[in-house]
Design an enzyme around this catalytic site. Structure first.
Site, PDB file in Angstrom:
ATOM      1  N   SER A  65      -3.630   1.149   4.273  1.00 46.11           N
ATOM      2  CA  SER A  65      -3.479   2.095   3.533  1.00 46.11           C
ATOM      3  C   SER A  65      -2.967   3.124   2.454  1.00 46.11           C
ATOM      4  O   SER A  65      -1.616   2.529   2.427  1.00 46.11           O
ATOM      5  CB  SER A  65      -3.569   3.087   5.356  1.00 46.11           C
ATOM      6  OG  SER A  65      -4.338   4.246   4.541  1.00 46.11           O
ATOM      7  N   CYS A  66      -3.063   4.017   1.962  1.00 42.67           N
ATOM      8  CA  CYS A  66      -2.598   4.698   0.898  1.00 42.67           C
ATOM      9  C   CYS A  66      -2.295   6.072   0.094  1.00 42.67           C
ATOM     10  O   CYS A  66      -2.735   6.820   1.983  1.00 42.67           O
ATOM     11  CB  CYS A  66      -2.845   3.553  -0.513  1.00 42.67           C
ATOM     12  SG  CYS A  66      -4.073   3.950  -1.293  1.00 42.67           S
ATOM     13  N   TYR A  67      -1.979   6.802  -0.607  1.00 47.99           N
ATOM     14  CA  TYR A  67      -2.124   8.063  -0.942  1.00 47.99           C
ATOM     15  C   TYR A  67      -3.391   8.692  -0.596  1.00 47.99           C
ATOM     16  O   TYR A  67      -4.576   9.273   0.592  1.00 47.99           O
ATOM     17  CB  TYR A  67      -1.570   9.138  -2.220  1.00 47.99           C
ATOM     18  CG  TYR A  67      -0.813   7.946  -1.761  1.00 47.99           C
ATOM     19  CD1 TYR A  67       0.348   9.431  -1.198  1.00 47.99           C
ATOM     20  CD2 TYR A  67      -0.061   6.884  -2.694  1.00 47.99           C
ATOM     21  CE1 TYR A  67       2.103   8.607  -1.428  1.00 47.99           C
ATOM     22  CE2 TYR A  67       1.144   7.151  -2.607  1.00 47.99           C
ATOM     23  CZ  TYR A  67       2.020   8.062  -2.192  1.00 47.99           C
ATOM     24  OH  TYR A  67       4.019   7.585  -1.940  1.00 47.99           O
ATOM     25  N   PHE A  94      -4.479   7.852   3.113  1.00 47.24           N
ATOM     26  CA  PHE A  94      -3.854   8.540   4.275  1.00 47.24           C
ATOM     27  C   PHE A  94      -4.284   9.923   4.386  1.00 47.24           C
ATOM     28  O   PHE A  94      -4.238  10.845   5.613  1.00 47.24           O
ATOM     29  CB  PHE A  94      -2.395   8.653   4.583  1.00 47.24           C
ATOM     30  CG  PHE A  94      -1.693   9.237   5.746  1.00 47.24           C
ATOM     31  CD1 PHE A  94      -1.964   9.032   6.326  1.00 47.24           C
ATOM     32  CD2 PHE A  94      -1.324  10.890   4.737  1.00 47.24           C
ATOM     33  CE1 PHE A  94      -1.255  10.057   7.380  1.00 47.24           C
ATOM     34  CE2 PHE A  94      -1.044  11.604   6.249  1.00 47.24           C
ATOM     35  CZ  PHE A  94      -0.378  11.162   7.401  1.00 47.24           C
TER      36      PHE A  94
END
Length: 108
Positions: A65-67, A94
């Site tokens: 998961s990232c931004y 996220f």
């Protein structure tokens, strides 16, 4: 063995964490990770990669998961190329996780 990662929704990711004990990786910067992150997420950085390798077998499901779900694709593909067999990327990152009202941990 997967030749490529699979994109999944935040809800699917949370189910996999709960049901299959998938490893959830958060690749955002330290400040944002410290402030708030998906519940149980491991902060994957260049510095913590060795620790990740020690704790995760190649056949365990790994979720990145990232931004917003863009950068995680590159890391997910990298992990596939390293030999991890079940790699996933969270659609929406996220931001999508929060919008789905899934559990988070915060610094406060």
């Amino acid at each position: 063995m997967m030749e490529q990662f699979v994109e999944i929704t935040p809800q699917e990711a949370w189910r996999m964490v709960c049901d299959e004990e998938a490893v959830l990786l958060d690749i955002r910067d330290l400040q944002r990770f410290t402030y708030s992150r998906p519940k149980g997420a491991f902060h994957l950085t260049n510095q913590s990669y060795g620790q990740f390798q020690d704790m995760c077998d190649f056949d365990e499901p790994v979720i990145v998961s990232c931004y917003h779900g863009i950068s995680s694709r590159n890391i997910a593909q990298f992990l596939v190329e390293q030999g991890y067999e079940r790699v996933y990327s969270v659609k929406g990152g996220f931001d999508g996780w929060v919008r789905a009202e899934l559990p988070i941990e915060t610094a406060y």
